[in-house]
Design an enzyme around this catalytic site. Sequence first.
Site: not given
Ligand code: UT7
Length: 338
Positions: A122, A265, A295
């Site tokens: 990225c 970004h 992204n």
């Molecule tokens: O260019 C660089 C690329 N990457 C990034 O910049 C990514 C940076 N990270 C993020 O943007 C965030 O971490 C995400 C958007 C990917 C995820 O958000 P989060 O608030 O960090 O969620 P999490 O991974 O901590 O998950 C929280 C909950 C989990 O459920 P439980 O364990 O609390 O029951 C996940 O299973 O949300 C769940 N979850 C979803 N639920 C619905 C994860 N993805 C999804 C989804 N829909 N798509």
Amino acid sequence: MTPNQSRQYGVEIIGSGNGLPAKRLTNADLVKMMDTSEEWIVQRTGIEERRVTDWDNGEKTATLATKALRNAVDDAGIKPGDLDLIIVATMTPNMPTPSVSCLVAADLGCTGIAAIDFNAACSGFVFSISAVHELIKGGMFKTVGLIGADCLTQHIDYSTEGRTASILFGDGASAVILRRTDDLSKGLISHAMHADGGGSDILLIPADKNDHPDPANCLDREVGRVFMNGPAVFKFAVKKFPEVIQETLDLAGLDADQIDHFICHQANARILEAARKRFGLSEEKLRININKYGNTVAASCPLVYNELCTDGSIKPGQRIMFIAFGAGLTWGASLWQL
Ligand code: UT7
């Protein structure tokens, strides 16, 4: 061309253009493919839709990159034959070789000019624009087409197991034309480029099971697909984004309020909002367009730049900073006097 050691040149950005696939993938489409909701995606990321290439029918990274460069060349009022170097920042080439830049050069009829791909994930466009500046400033090249182009959706698992990464990424390309000028006031003011391969295990595309952070438990379907520890990448980004902005401002001896646009970004609207808050920036100074494209990896910063040019927000004489972070890990910024 022989580098001219006896003098240096200014560098100006004279045009920009996009190459986006027509197909849209909305949050409503994703809800049909996996266990997620439109509300969750918008609240956690700010994304409403992304674009997806028709890869199996030949619409690939080079297709988008060629379209973007053609539009940028038209916008600059030059001809493809005026270019003496094409650089494509990408981590998703059509194939390992030839490079995307060679394919683009061939498509535009630029036979015999230099063509190179850069991979810094990225951060690719931001690292490349600083490097291109030096290549022009030293006299080695005169007119350069720089493209950020990526098609990460090829490496996405659109089942519930892959939902953390699949909701984020979209395909796209966007290009700028950089040209030598005798006006030495124009060009790079300061830059920062950083990498830490020690963090490679939080965001990667394993080529085989041995690349996976947990090889013994790596499933077949995870090979060749994005592996992302979302919260770890989020934490890294929220820390490094403001740090690298401050570092680049300090190198320039400038304050945030002396910069007209922070072109960031687009990884997650919440990461961008945090940076906005940290520096007290208005919405005009830090544009967010992740809602439209997701992204798009190396294409993300130039897509914002093009949007700002198209709607007249970017004006001659302004100072703009490009900022990115990504896999590698990599992070950097490039501050320009237009
Ligand atoms: O260019 C660089 C690329 N990457 C990034 O910049 C990514 C940076 N990270 C993020 O943007 C965030 O971490 C995400 C958007 C990917 C995820 O958000 P989060 O608030 O960090 O969620 P999490 O991974 O901590 O998950 C929280 C909950 C989990 O459920 P439980 O364990 O609390 O029951 C996940 O299973 O949300 C769940 N979850 C979803 N639920 C619905 C994860 N993805 C999804 C989804 N829909 N798509």
